[in-house]
Design an enzyme around this catalytic site. Structure first.
Site, PDB file in Angstrom:
ATOM      1  N   ASP A   9      -0.199   4.002  38.111  1.00 28.77           N
ATOM      2  CA  ASP A   9      -0.703   5.680  37.605  1.00 28.77           C
ATOM      3  C   ASP A   9       0.941   6.100  37.000  1.00 28.77           C
ATOM      4  O   ASP A   9       2.582   6.432  37.905  1.00 28.77           O
ATOM      5  CB  ASP A   9      -1.165   5.996  39.154  1.00 28.77           C
ATOM      6  CG  ASP A   9      -2.154   6.163  39.093  1.00 28.77           C
ATOM      7  OD1 ASP A   9      -3.037   5.211  38.568  1.00 28.77           O
ATOM      8  OD2 ASP A   9      -2.646   6.013  40.336  1.00 28.77           O
TER       9      ASP A   9
HETATM   10  N1  URA Z   1      -2.819   2.412  42.941  1.00 27.70           N
HETATM   11  C1  URA Z   1      -2.711   3.253  42.347  1.00 27.70           C
HETATM   12  O1  URA Z   1      -4.064   4.237  43.963  1.00 27.70           O
HETATM   13  N2  URA Z   1      -2.086   3.930  42.133  1.00 27.70           N
HETATM   14  C2  URA Z   1      -1.115   3.112  41.261  1.00 27.70           C
HETATM   15  O2  URA Z   1       0.194   3.233  40.872  1.00 27.70           O
HETATM   16  C3  URA Z   1      -1.356   1.394  41.886  1.00 27.70           C
HETATM   17  C4  URA Z   1      -2.412   1.468  42.919  1.00 27.70           C
END
Ligand code: URA
Length: 236
Positions: A102
């Site tokens: 993310d």
């Molecule tokens: N899980 C998440 O919620 N976000 C990420 O960036 C990676 C794994």
């Protein structure tokens, strides 16, 4: 591979730009000036442009310490992406991120020119371990460890069993094998303990190099590269 194609693939210049460069006699291969773009470059040839040796490896694998605030994407019209943190040569070689973090998640991100490797490493049936450190609101306790172990039911699927270690009431280290959208955040969210910061410590056999500051990258060592191919059950 043809000399003009090699130069183009290495990001030296556009196809026509490379033609000009060759015509001008700026390229030497194994000590000889080569002007013919169609000439087939032998394996392991030493290629020089303006007297400087080029790195002719077409296949590259990198580890990036992804900082917060950049998208995991090959390109985006508006926002900065992880590719913007790499020199242009990696773009020309077709480097791509393996999976996705993310925008606000930090930590290890692998990038590779090998599409098959990337594809296999993120395939759900591959079960590649990913380890994250999550800071949460609320206090983690043993009931969370048990729930993670059982598999957390989410709106659209039940997460595979995951290992949660409690580092402090507000911090947990979790190992997951899946990589669905917002997966880790959703798992903690389902326990009523929303994630406020998420950092990935390892991806499969590779750990984030502690020497890399956020935004920095390095090429994988031969050993790391071999371990990654093994994790993908691929021959190098
Ligand atoms: N899980 C998440 O919620 N976000 C990420 O960036 C990676 C794994």
């Amino acid at each position: 591979m043809r000399l003009d194609k090699l130069l183009t693939n290495l990001g030296v210049a556009s196809r026509s730009g490379c033609k000009e460069i060759l015509k001008a006699g700026r390229v030497k291969v194994n000590g000889e000036t080569k002007k013919d773009g169609a000439w087939a470059v032998p394996e392991d040839a030493k290629v020089f442009l303006d007297g400087k040796q080029l790195d002719t490896r077409l296949s590259r694998h990198l580890m990036l310490h992804k900082p917060a605030g950049v998208l995991t994407a090959r390109e985006d019209n508006k926002q900065k992406t992880v590719m913007d943190l790499l020199p242009g040569a990696y773009h020309a070689l077709g480097c791509m991120p393996v999976g996705r973090l993310d925008k606000d998640t930090t930590g290890i991100l692998i990038l590779t020119t090998d599409g098959e490797l990337a594809h296999r490493l993120i395939a759900p049936q591959r079960h590649v371990d990913k380890v994250y450190e999550a800071s949460v609101e609320g206090a983690l306790d043993e009931s969370d460890v048990i729930a993670f172990e059982k598999g957390i039911p989410l709106k659209d699927f039940t997460a595979m069993p995951a290992k949660l270690e409690i580092l402090s009431p507000e911090k947990g280290r979790v190992t997951v094998q899946e990589g669905k959208y917002h997966q880790v955040k959703r798992m903690f969210g389902a326990r009523g303990k929303p994630v406020v910061a998420l950092h990935r410590l390892s991806f499969g056999p590779l750990q984030l190099d502690e020497g890399l500051l956020p935004g920095e990258y390095r090429e994988l060592t031969k050993e790391e590269e071999a371990a990654l191919y093994r994790a993908a059950a691929m021959e190098k």
